[in-house]
Motif scaffolding. Sequence first.
Motif, PDB file in Angstrom:
ATOM      1  N   VAL A 314     -49.386  60.653  42.150  1.00 31.81           N
ATOM      2  CA  VAL A 314     -48.525  60.951  43.295  1.00 31.81           C
ATOM      3  C   VAL A 314     -48.695  59.841  44.340  1.00 31.81           C
ATOM      4  CG1 VAL A 314     -48.086  62.573  45.187  1.00 31.81           C
ATOM      5  CG2 VAL A 314     -48.640  63.434  42.898  1.00 31.81           C
ATOM      6  N   ILE A 325     -49.857  61.905  56.304  1.00 34.11           N
ATOM      7  CA  ILE A 325     -49.445  63.134  55.623  1.00 34.11           C
ATOM      8  C   ILE A 325     -49.713  63.052  54.118  1.00 34.11           C
ATOM      9  CG2 ILE A 325     -47.485  64.670  55.158  1.00 34.11           C
ATOM     10  CD1 ILE A 325     -48.246  64.534  58.116  1.00 34.11           C
ATOM     11  N   PRO A 326     -50.494  63.971  53.579  1.00 38.83           N
ATOM     12  CA  PRO A 326     -50.631  64.035  52.118  1.00 38.83           C
ATOM     13  C   PRO A 326     -49.377  64.684  51.519  1.00 38.83           C
ATOM     14  CG  PRO A 326     -51.904  65.806  53.148  1.00 38.83           C
ATOM     15  CD  PRO A 326     -51.261  65.024  54.266  1.00 38.83           C
ATOM     16  N   THR A 327     -49.108  64.406  50.259  1.00 37.61           N
ATOM     17  CA  THR A 327     -48.001  65.115  49.610  1.00 37.61           C
ATOM     18  C   THR A 327     -48.415  66.548  49.307  1.00 37.61           C
ATOM     19  OG1 THR A 327     -47.044  63.110  48.707  1.00 37.61           O
ATOM     20  CG2 THR A 327     -46.529  65.146  47.541  1.00 37.61           C
ATOM     21  N   PHE A 328     -49.682  66.733  48.942  1.00 35.56           N
ATOM     22  CA  PHE A 328     -50.143  68.092  48.637  1.00 35.56           C
ATOM     23  C   PHE A 328     -51.616  68.203  49.004  1.00 35.56           C
ATOM     24  CE2 PHE A 328     -52.928  67.298  45.010  1.00 35.56           C
ATOM     25  CZ  PHE A 328     -52.569  66.005  44.682  1.00 35.56           C
ATOM     26  N   LEU A 329     -52.045  69.404  49.288  1.00 38.33           N
ATOM     27  CA  LEU A 329     -53.480  69.683  49.389  1.00 38.33           C
ATOM     28  C   LEU A 329     -53.894  70.513  48.171  1.00 38.33           C
ATOM     29  CD1 LEU A 329     -53.796  70.495  53.209  1.00 38.33           C
ATOM     30  CD2 LEU A 329     -54.429  68.372  52.040  1.00 38.33           C
ATOM     31  N   PRO A 332     -50.166  71.643  42.075  1.00 35.38           N
ATOM     32  CA  PRO A 332     -49.479  72.667  41.295  1.00 35.38           C
ATOM     33  C   PRO A 332     -50.168  72.835  39.938  1.00 35.38           C
ATOM     34  CG  PRO A 332     -48.259  70.616  41.181  1.00 35.38           C
ATOM     35  CD  PRO A 332     -49.419  70.379  42.108  1.00 35.38           C
TER      36      PRO A 332
END
Lengths: 643, 643
Positions: A314, A325-329, A332
């Motif tokens: 990613v 900003i991270p794309t996700f913490l 999924p």
Amino acid sequence: MVKVIFKPENIEISCEYGDNLLEVARKANVFIDAPCNGNVSCGKCKVKLIKGKVDTKKSHHIKDEEWDEGYILACNSKVIEDVEIEVPSKLSSSMNKMKIEDLSTERDKQIFEKSKKLILDNNMKFKSYVRKDYIEIDIPNLDDNISDFDRIKRHLKNNLGYTKVFCRLQMLRKIPHILRKGSFKVTITHIPRGSDRTTIVNMEAGDTTDRLYGIALDIGTTSVAACLVDLYKGELLAKASSGNAQIKYGADVINRIIYATKKDGLEKLNHAIIHETINPLLKKMCKDSGIDKDEIIAFVCAGNTTMSHLLLGVYPDYLRLEPYIPTFLRAPFIKASELELNINPETFLYIVPSVASYVGGDITAGVLSSGIWSSEENVLFIDLGTNGEIVFGNKDYLMTCACSAGPAFEGGEISCGMRAASGAVEKVEINRDTFEPILKIIGSNQPEGICGSGIIDLISEMMISGIIDRRGKINKNINSNRIRFDEHGIGEYIVAFKEDYEIEKDITITEVDIDSFIRAKGAVYSGAATLITSLGMDFSIIDKVYIAGGIGNSLDIEKSILIGLLPDIDRSKFSYIGNSSLMGCYLTLMSEDARYKLEECASSMTYVELSVYPSYMDEFVSACFLPHTNIENFPTVKNILED
Amino acid sequence: MVKVIFKPENIEISCEYGDNLLEVARKANVFIDAPCNGNVSCGKCKVKLIKGKVDTKKSHHIKDEEWDEGYILACNSKVIEDVEIEVPSKLSSSMNKMKIEDLSTERDKQIFEKSKKLILDNNMKFKSYVRKDYIEIDIPNLDDNISDFDRIKRHLKNNLGYTKVFCRLQMLRKIPHILRKGSFKVTITHIPRGSDRTTIVNMEAGDTTDRLYGIALDIGTTSVAACLVDLYKGELLAKASSGNAQIKYGADVINRIIYATKKDGLEKLNHAIIHETINPLLKKMCKDSGIDKDEIIAFVCAGNTTMSHLLLGVYPDYLRLEPYIPTFLRAPFIKASELELNINPETFLYIVPSVASYVGGDITAGVLSSGIWSSEENVLFIDLGTNGEIVFGNKDYLMTCACSAGPAFEGGEISCGMRAASGAVEKVEINRDTFEPILKIIGSNQPEGICGSGIIDLISEMMISGIIDRRGKINKNINSNRIRFDEHGIGEYIVAFKEDYEIEKDITITEVDIDSFIRAKGAVYSGAATLITSLGMDFSIIDKVYIAGGIGNSLDIEKSILIGLLPDIDRSKFSYIGNSSLMGCYLTLMSEDARYKLEECASSMTYVELSVYPSYMDEFVSACFLPHTNIENFPTVKNILED
């Protein structure tokens, strides 16, 4: 086309006229350390030209006599004819060879047992998120001719209470064969969600319930460590660690992120962590334990937020750019096959959730295994990996922050630094009169470099013995062959003479290295101080300090306080808890209850952005001194220095 | 190594000495019809040896003059030197070329409108299982710096009420780029489950809610038909159909299953349906409509149970072996990328559930679109595809059975047979005096073969005009150049002289063909009779008969009754409803309500196994006559014949 041969491995590669030598080495998969990522700023990519000519320039990183011997910076050289290059650093080649070794020490075992006890003491069960059940299914006949999958579902509903049963395509393809191979007596591996749903991820003929294996993996920026776990017995069957092969693209997360923005950069970083780091570790552990890779069907890993992004491929650049900003913490659902990991392709990968852009899943996992969340006392948790992350709290609250410490604690950006692996100097004492050092080397008689704990010892000893002053500058008045200065006046202390150990090059620590390290320790100390101050408290409130991370088992608390890395409080409050991230992954793998606790920790931790505290910069500057500008903060050190 | 050149396409391939010619052709991807799958039993793989020698034997399928001209059976020949082979059948090459054509006729449009009305009349909504929503998300800043994915989740929770939002790895990788490309104003494509959960499968910058496309696909054993649907407007943007490229591995499901058990057989069959059949259709439709494949993000397909297994690459052999067990009736969740379908890789594929091993999703879809489930009247539904499936029932109950009719209704196993595509004779009249035929050919002046409706016409006309008797044998006393007998005494009727149409070969129907067709129609009639008898009823109970399947738009009900394919009841009760499976897929694609109804139909249908009814075999034998052994069952036909 021109040809480059890299010595001593004799790796040969063709490239275009004018290609950058560092890039050519990367293409050839020859490891050359380049923490600054080719900016001609760090001077670490020094190689020796043996044959032929390159288009290069001398820089201040190359001493005159080195220049005469043919030393050049790879990042600063263009290949213009056939050349032979020697990659001289043993440190670099030790990273490149990805030594995989057993981590077990007595201390490891104690930490392991203590973490297991923590789970049981908190009324949590050792029951993994992956389960095996042996089932004997009715054999079909003309009067009972429902489909194979419906037959399995019927059985699971009637016997185990799962009303919703799922599987995926690859699993479905196995069903007709395995069911009949086992005469409808089979073992299913499945992942329940709640009491009524489950997903079948594997099926084997017969009863194999006693064979259930998983991987716990800690992905550090510098080092990667893993263990292969018998989920049935809870035992560790194999352990292994190695350098993170992404190092060739940059020593710290910022340089990795920058590399990821280049053409194919993200793919190369993803390839390096999966195919050049994790898969070799998995292969080694399978071989050591005799477990087939398809039997490994559980996987928990933790890494900092950047490592998690790069693992999943990613794009990480918005982590680096304001507002960070991270794309996700929370990742999924991902199958092992999607990342081409060398385990059962149907394995559900659990990636430990991060807290913020610079407080990753490794910290979440460390918080889990250290038990801060169940502690009545106030705990300060410091992870000394690449960068330093700090957590402060107890069972009622958890605060966390990140400090830009860089990779120094794992030996990065230190000329003689290396990770805590075989050949690393882990302990140093210096004779106060002769200035001669006594070294303790991990698993070897020949030093290859110095790991974090060794560097702490070394700087502390140099300070106490008067070799350096409190700014980290070498005393020019000492008469010792261990001390020398180059043409620019930069001093260095020789830790190991090449003649004494039959090594290629002297192992030395320079004033530049010491300066880097002071900044690293200053970042950690000032981070901890700011975090606690922000709560209106001071260090006296601390009941316990847990030190985690790749700094090495031999971390000397006293000496860490002496140099001002750790606060000057009661020594009995400190403990080194090793790779708490790996231990947290182990617990998450073994216990679904622990996993719920882990997720609770990730959600409940409050992230404190240090950069918004105006006092942080002042704190940092004050901390860039041995032990601190304000010596009153270190009363015991003050006493020692006054002696 | 020896070399084979296949004419007229001049396809050249090297093979081993002694290789089977049919297998060599398959390797070269040269289509040679071989319904019996190389058993030397059907005689369809006839090719002409132009140059060189093969090791072969004459069989009864080769006439003397054909033998002299070089005709051999490919399945019965070994390549022993360099040869040139002519693949003569225009029929075969028409299959091979995979003609893709528009299916739209006025009747199609009427059926389409009627099916749409059915949904609305039953208070179901046209709202697809795939949704698009345009969202304007808060732009991050230092005070609001949650991760991209958490930001999307927060927005969807606050604005659309979804409390659980999922996405998969490939989608996650897109998020940072698309969010910023669209300045946080994006359109998400998602698949809700219930009111609180949804899975995001695509994201596009800006508002693209009016661009949402899906595929409805019917996978027949012989023919495959598809349409590209604008889910926003409900319109069909493109339609296409072709032969199923698996035909080269066997004409019916049993031969395909047997081929699947051979080495690499399953992989080849899977490749044939996906890469040689479906993907070319998708490509064609994308081109025709100007829609990019990545914009196609919904997909519903139906096929018989074997076709569904082969599509997913699931081993089908236990469908064929007693007790005839499918691996699945309802497919698990599958992404387009797992099957390498040429649409958006994240598309969730919906495969219409089957009812039993020999009543597949195509029947479920047909039941949906025909509306039996909502009918007050008793409906007999007959699908005349490869094999025949029958459903009888009304809104209160649904009974179904399968008959082994083989592929005759789609032109399979008939020497001059072809599917209802351009060049197919779809209607025939024969002059009672001259025995000269009048042909109606689909989209052409040159006949290539005869499709199902044409064969029904032909056999019926031959019977009425006295060319054949009620056993299907040709009257030897007729003096016409249209009738001839071979050296074995097997008669044939020439439908088209090659000289009249400038075609390569006469188009003829032989007594063997007629016999095949009589068995096929006998299987369907006796199946329907047994199903209704099993309920204690007879044909008089029927209010409506729906005929579906690839038999062709020109199906003549009167003539179908004359030959005893359909029961002799009031003609006004019959209607031809075309490809009801494709229509059912369209409805399932367009309406989530319709999908729930479809699943209800699949679960509620009662499967009747004909083979356990002792009366079925007697019924079948009686029905293998024109129109039936018991002419009293066909009173109107009896009158005509007596005239």
